[in-house]
Design a protein around this motif. Sequence first.
Motif, mmCIF file in Angstrom:
data_model
loop_
_atom_site.group_PDB
_atom_site.id
_atom_site.type_symbol
_atom_site.label_atom_id
_atom_site.label_comp_id
_atom_site.label_asym_id
_atom_site.label_seq_id
_atom_site.Cartn_x
_atom_site.Cartn_y
_atom_site.Cartn_z
ATOM 1 N N PHE A 273 9.666 12.940 -0.221
ATOM 2 C CA PHE A 273 10.068 12.447 1.366
ATOM 3 C C PHE A 273 9.347 12.573 1.579
ATOM 4 C CE2 PHE A 273 12.886 13.980 4.734
ATOM 5 C CZ PHE A 273 12.876 12.553 4.857
ATOM 6 N N TYR A 274 8.902 13.479 1.984
ATOM 7 C CA TYR A 274 8.041 14.013 3.420
ATOM 8 C C TYR A 274 6.524 12.930 3.489
ATOM 9 C CZ TYR A 274 9.717 17.984 4.853
ATOM 10 O OH TYR A 274 10.168 19.167 5.467
ATOM 11 N N ASN B 268 18.880 14.053 -4.178
ATOM 12 C CA ASN B 268 19.503 12.929 -3.893
ATOM 13 C C ASN B 268 20.673 14.248 -2.143
ATOM 14 O OD1 ASN B 268 18.459 11.429 -5.335
ATOM 15 N ND2 ASN B 268 18.324 10.145 -3.894
ATOM 16 N N ALA B 269 21.501 14.322 -3.268
ATOM 17 C CA ALA B 269 22.375 14.771 -1.917
ATOM 18 C C ALA B 269 21.472 16.542 -1.319
ATOM 19 C CB ALA B 269 23.222 15.415 -3.729
ATOM 20 N N LEU B 270 21.218 16.810 -1.671
ATOM 21 C CA LEU B 270 20.712 18.316 -0.557
ATOM 22 C C LEU B 270 20.167 17.350 0.117
ATOM 23 C CD1 LEU B 270 19.043 20.291 -4.171
ATOM 24 C CD2 LEU B 270 21.087 21.164 -2.812
ATOM 25 N N ASN C 278 1.176 -1.592 0.020
ATOM 26 C CA ASN C 278 0.096 -0.045 -0.085
ATOM 27 C C ASN C 278 0.990 1.249 -0.182
ATOM 28 O OD1 ASN C 278 -2.609 -1.489 0.283
ATOM 29 N ND2 ASN C 278 -2.299 -1.940 2.735
ATOM 30 N N ILE C 279 1.740 1.374 0.878
ATOM 31 C CA ILE C 279 3.277 2.623 0.663
ATOM 32 C C ILE C 279 3.667 2.073 -0.702
ATOM 33 C CG2 ILE C 279 5.206 2.696 1.290
ATOM 34 C CD1 ILE C 279 4.603 1.950 4.122
ATOM 35 N N ILE C 280 3.449 1.301 -1.655
ATOM 36 C CA ILE C 280 4.294 1.849 -2.283
ATOM 37 C C ILE C 280 3.697 2.309 -4.107
ATOM 38 C CG2 ILE C 280 5.032 0.785 -4.661
ATOM 39 C CD1 ILE C 280 6.708 -1.202 -2.917
ATOM 40 N N ILE C 281 1.783 1.973 -3.374
ATOM 41 C CA ILE C 281 1.226 1.926 -4.487
ATOM 42 C C ILE C 281 0.499 3.770 -4.211
ATOM 43 C CG2 ILE C 281 -1.240 2.411 -5.127
ATOM 44 C CD1 ILE C 281 -1.344 -1.036 -4.240
ATOM 45 N N THR C 282 0.688 3.876 -2.804
ATOM 46 C CA THR C 282 0.528 5.675 -2.653
ATOM 47 C C THR C 282 1.505 6.253 -2.783
ATOM 48 O OG1 THR C 282 -0.814 4.489 -0.598
ATOM 49 C CG2 THR C 282 -0.016 6.961 -0.068
ATOM 50 N N LEU C 283 3.210 5.769 -2.569
ATOM 51 C CA LEU C 283 3.921 6.798 -2.794
ATOM 52 C C LEU C 283 3.757 7.265 -4.393
ATOM 53 C CD1 LEU C 283 6.438 5.543 -0.636
ATOM 54 C CD2 LEU C 283 5.406 7.299 -0.471
ATOM 55 N N PHE C 284 3.143 5.741 -5.809
ATOM 56 C CA PHE C 284 3.057 5.880 -6.381
ATOM 57 C C PHE C 284 2.205 6.983 -7.077
ATOM 58 C CE2 PHE C 284 1.327 4.801 -10.807
ATOM 59 C CZ PHE C 284 1.837 4.795 -11.906
ATOM 60 N N ILE C 285 1.264 7.016 -6.628
ATOM 61 C CA ILE C 285 -0.225 7.843 -6.814
ATOM 62 C C ILE C 285 0.615 9.943 -6.615
ATOM 63 C CG2 ILE C 285 -2.534 8.532 -5.832
ATOM 64 C CD1 ILE C 285 -3.021 5.929 -5.551
ATOM 65 N N ALA D 205 6.681 9.789 2.610
ATOM 66 C CA ALA D 205 7.161 8.715 2.508
ATOM 67 C C ALA D 205 7.596 7.949 3.749
ATOM 68 C CB ALA D 205 8.390 7.857 1.875
ATOM 69 N N PHE D 206 7.398 9.996 4.438
ATOM 70 C CA PHE D 206 8.607 9.781 5.931
ATOM 71 C C PHE D 206 7.392 9.257 6.778
ATOM 72 C CE2 PHE D 206 8.887 11.965 10.375
ATOM 73 C CZ PHE D 206 10.657 11.478 10.137
ATOM 74 N N PHE D 207 5.763 9.774 6.480
ATOM 75 C CA PHE D 207 4.552 10.785 7.343
ATOM 76 C C PHE D 207 4.323 8.789 6.801
ATOM 77 C CE2 PHE D 207 0.205 10.124 6.905
ATOM 78 C CZ PHE D 207 0.453 11.383 7.969
ATOM 79 N N ILE D 208 4.736 7.932 5.979
ATOM 80 C CA ILE D 208 3.569 7.017 6.337
ATOM 81 C C ILE D 208 4.362 6.371 6.629
ATOM 82 C CG2 ILE D 208 2.541 4.968 4.544
ATOM 83 C CD1 ILE D 208 2.092 7.333 2.100
ATOM 84 N N LEU D 209 5.549 5.335 6.500
ATOM 85 C CA LEU D 209 6.394 4.316 7.250
ATOM 86 C C LEU D 209 6.205 5.027 8.952
ATOM 87 C CD1 LEU D 209 9.687 5.528 5.527
ATOM 88 C CD2 LEU D 209 7.842 2.766 5.405
ATOM 89 N N THR D 210 6.036 6.309 9.145
ATOM 90 C CA THR D 210 6.201 6.792 10.218
ATOM 91 C C THR D 210 4.211 5.266 11.020
ATOM 92 O OG1 THR D 210 7.027 8.877 10.468
ATOM 93 C CG2 THR D 210 6.194 8.628 12.371
ATOM 94 N N ILE D 211 3.851 6.261 10.477
ATOM 95 C CA ILE D 211 2.059 5.422 10.913
ATOM 96 C C ILE D 211 2.201 4.133 10.567
ATOM 97 C CG2 ILE D 211 -0.171 5.227 9.650
ATOM 98 C CD1 ILE D 211 0.154 8.271 11.140
ATOM 99 N N LEU D 212 2.949 3.434 10.206
ATOM 100 C CA LEU D 212 3.232 1.943 10.128
ATOM 101 C C LEU D 212 4.687 1.475 10.946
ATOM 102 C CD1 LEU D 212 3.751 -0.723 9.075
ATOM 103 C CD2 LEU D 212 5.190 -0.226 7.858
ATOM 104 N N ILE D 213 4.868 2.204 11.572
ATOM 105 C CA ILE D 213 5.517 2.446 12.884
ATOM 106 C C ILE D 213 5.274 2.338 14.354
ATOM 107 C CG2 ILE D 213 7.469 2.970 14.678
ATOM 108 C CD1 ILE D 213 9.105 4.002 11.677
ATOM 109 N N VAL D 214 4.274 3.429 14.311
ATOM 110 C CA VAL D 214 3.069 3.534 15.418
ATOM 111 C C VAL D 214 2.022 2.362 15.582
ATOM 112 C CG1 VAL D 214 0.603 4.949 15.776
ATOM 113 C CG2 VAL D 214 2.998 5.428 15.341
ATOM 114 N N ASP D 215 1.397 1.318 14.465
ATOM 115 C CA ASP D 215 0.685 0.746 14.124
ATOM 116 C C ASP D 215 1.433 -0.413 15.070
ATOM 117 O OD1 ASP D 215 -1.467 2.392 12.845
ATOM 118 O OD2 ASP D 215 -1.099 2.327 10.925
ATOM 119 N N LEU D 216 3.061 -0.837 14.385
ATOM 120 C CA LEU D 216 3.075 -1.947 15.242
ATOM 121 C C LEU D 216 3.926 -1.168 16.534
ATOM 122 C CD1 LEU D 216 6.133 -2.147 12.209
ATOM 123 C CD2 LEU D 216 3.763 -3.636 12.723
ATOM 124 N N LEU D 217 3.888 -0.781 17.175
ATOM 125 C CA LEU D 217 4.396 -0.107 18.188
ATOM 126 C C LEU D 217 3.246 -0.597 19.251
ATOM 127 C CD1 LEU D 217 6.196 3.703 18.149
ATOM 128 C CD2 LEU D 217 7.096 1.049 18.903
#
Length: 310
Positions: free
Chosen positions: A281-282, A89-91, A11-18, A284-296
């Motif tokens: 970047f923002y 990426n470097a920035l 779902n994360i990959i699909i969301t980021l693609f959109i 991806a960071f938001f979606i991954l953070t939500i995933l980590i919260v669910d696992l916590l």
Amino acid sequence: MKRFIFLRLVNIIITLFIIATVTFFLMKLLPGSPFDEERLSKLSDEARLEFLAKYGLDQPVYVQYAKYIGSLIKGDLGISYYYKGQTVNALIKDRIGPSMLLGIQAVILGLSVGIILGIIAAYRHNTIWDYFTMLVAVLGVSIPNFVLAAILQFYVGLQWGLFPVAYWEGYQHTFLPTISLGVTVIAIIARFTRNEMLEVLQQDYILTAQSKGISECAVLIKHAIRNALIPVITILGPVFVSLLTGSLVIENIFSIPGIGSLFVDSIKMNDYTTIMGLTLFYSAFFILTILIVDLLYGIIDPRIRIHGRE
């Protein structure tokens, strides 16, 4: 658990693609250009085409889109139009450090102070401590962080000279920006902790533990606080991400070379690739953070478990 994580990653990959697709075409619809149009108009047609070809802008939009998605799959966010010769990426790599430091410090400050205030307010309900906590919560949410930042700069930095006002020359320069971001977190965490603690303290298992002669400290730590922290963890993910986006203004006020100031500068200069890269970047960071919260959830409350279908 593995199946749950796998489905969430899909779902994360699909969301980021959109998000990448929408952002790309929105950039194409924006007026203006990242280049000096007056200077380009003075070039010959051949030189102008050669210049556009350097950035792949001489090709049709669908070809540019296909190449952009192909680069994203490889982890390449593109080359900045404004920062010559530098990749997005470097920035991001160069600017992520100050932003992450401010965000982590603000979260630690908000959690430590907010949870303590919330527990005290609930345990001393309808006392001066409760009223003080609610006052802090109301003020923390009501006062914008950029207004608080200006007040801290003037009084704490200039009038009292306790901390540096601006620039990024050492760790001491992070104190005022951290406080500016952390006050809102303190207010939110304190309010949620207080409300949940009041509800938890009225539950039957709390009364049972107290009737068994368990000390008040043990009841609070082993039973009340652990169950009251679940809603706090729920909002912690969005709060942490909002600190990164909220630092857009704070970083400019304190002249901090972070992602927030980079985002603002890229918008001013119509640096499309940098805008798209930071947006992704923002996201991806938001979606991954939500995933980590669910696992916590399962770690904080053993009653919450994710089982696969048999």
